[in-house]
Scaffold this motif. Sequence first.
Motif, short mmCIF file in Angstrom:
data_model
loop_
_atom_site.label_atom_id
_atom_site.label_comp_id
_atom_site.label_asym_id
_atom_site.label_seq_id
_atom_site.Cartn_x
_atom_site.Cartn_y
_atom_site.Cartn_z
N TRP A 30 49.80 -83.77 -120.46
CA TRP A 30 49.06 -82.72 -121.17
C TRP A 30 48.69 -81.59 -120.21
O TRP A 30 48.89 -80.40 -120.52
CB TRP A 30 47.80 -83.32 -121.80
CG TRP A 30 47.30 -82.55 -122.99
CD1 TRP A 30 47.51 -81.22 -123.27
CD2 TRP A 30 46.52 -83.06 -124.07
NE1 TRP A 30 46.91 -80.88 -124.45
CE2 TRP A 30 46.30 -81.99 -124.96
CE3 TRP A 30 45.99 -84.30 -124.37
CZ2 TRP A 30 45.55 -82.13 -126.13
CZ3 TRP A 30 45.24 -84.44 -125.53
CH2 TRP A 30 45.02 -83.37 -126.41
N ILE A 33 51.86 -79.64 -119.18
CA ILE A 33 52.37 -78.79 -120.26
C ILE A 33 51.43 -77.61 -120.49
O ILE A 33 51.87 -76.48 -120.69
CB ILE A 33 52.58 -79.61 -121.54
CG1 ILE A 33 53.80 -80.51 -121.37
CG2 ILE A 33 52.74 -78.72 -122.76
CD1 ILE A 33 53.99 -81.53 -122.45
N LEU A 36 51.98 -75.07 -117.93
CA LEU A 36 53.28 -74.43 -118.16
C LEU A 36 53.23 -73.42 -119.30
O LEU A 36 53.83 -72.35 -119.25
CB LEU A 36 54.29 -75.54 -118.50
CG LEU A 36 55.77 -75.24 -118.36
CD1 LEU A 36 56.13 -75.10 -116.89
CD2 LEU A 36 56.58 -76.35 -119.00
N MET A 37 52.46 -73.78 -120.34
CA MET A 37 52.48 -72.99 -121.58
C MET A 37 51.39 -71.92 -121.63
O MET A 37 51.50 -70.97 -122.40
CB MET A 37 52.27 -73.92 -122.79
CG MET A 37 53.32 -74.97 -122.96
SD MET A 37 54.82 -74.29 -123.66
CE MET A 37 54.35 -74.05 -125.36
N GLY A 108 50.75 -74.49 -127.00
CA GLY A 108 51.31 -75.83 -127.12
C GLY A 108 51.39 -76.32 -128.55
O GLY A 108 52.06 -77.32 -128.83
N THR A 121 56.75 -72.34 -132.22
CA THR A 121 55.89 -72.82 -131.13
C THR A 121 54.97 -71.69 -130.68
O THR A 121 55.32 -70.51 -130.78
CB THR A 121 56.71 -73.29 -129.91
OG1 THR A 121 57.45 -72.18 -129.40
CG2 THR A 121 57.64 -74.42 -130.27
#
Lengths: 135, 170
Positions: A30, A33, A36-37, A108, A121
């Motif tokens: 989590w 990500i 990253l996002m 996310g 997304t």
Amino acid sequence: MRKNSLHTLTGTWADRIILLSCLTLIAVAWLFIHALMASGPAQAAIYYNKTLLATYPLPQTGQASIHFEAMGKLGISEITIDQQGARITSSPCITQQCVLSGAHRHSGDMIACVPNQILVTIRGRSDTQFDAIAE
Amino acid sequence: MILTRPSLHELDKQARWLALLMLAIGLHLFEASLPSLGPWFKPGLANLVTLLTLLWMGPKAAVLLAITRVIVGAFFIGTLFTPTFVMSMAGAISAATVMIIAWRYQPAVSLIGISLLAAVAHMLAQFITVETLFIQQSALYYALPPLLLLSTISGWLNGALAMYIAARLP
């Protein structure tokens, strides 16, 4: 051992190790990500299977909403992107789960219409902490 | 060829399996009608019946129940042979397989741990199926951690419920 463990609802030591392992892996994934996002401005990306159809920034207050028609396997999925986030407003699929899932704005988040092979997304930093799942 | 009448024990076993199947199908339909907490997330009550079937009747009955439940449930919902059905089937078979492996080879793991592993396997199988067959975007996996967290919680609770039921209905 298994029959003895029927007395409790808290699980065995092995259960607790499994739980701890799962929670650790989920937390690491989590955080990775999210890092990253969550960079850059909030935007919605719309895909049909492997193809990226469009990318739009999430409109801020006062900005006009965006309407996009994504041609999927079954037909057209209508997507609206406004201050509340991105949502699928109509879909040719049977279950309509994608429409019922409502608006999403958090980094996310995603809306997937599997029968029509459409994916929306959200990535980037969103200013409004709007929780579409709890809506 | 002489047809022999099945024994009472055999009939009783078949009746119990059918009762469990009816319960699983009912829960499958109930879960399908619930508002969604996230893409493809369900509380996993139907898998709870698979777990109890494994406990009471063995691996073969559990796998057969999981597969039949998905087919009949999809028939009633109207999703038979659609992508939703394929996802459901992949999830149910994966969950049942993980349940059997944990049950057979990890005696230290109770029904709670088995249920937790099955719930996680179910969610992972659904994502892998979608990414492999329908929407080939790795971005799908970005939504996985929160859904796995929900699966972990629901798996633990379902396992506790299974222990409670198993202790009272041996």
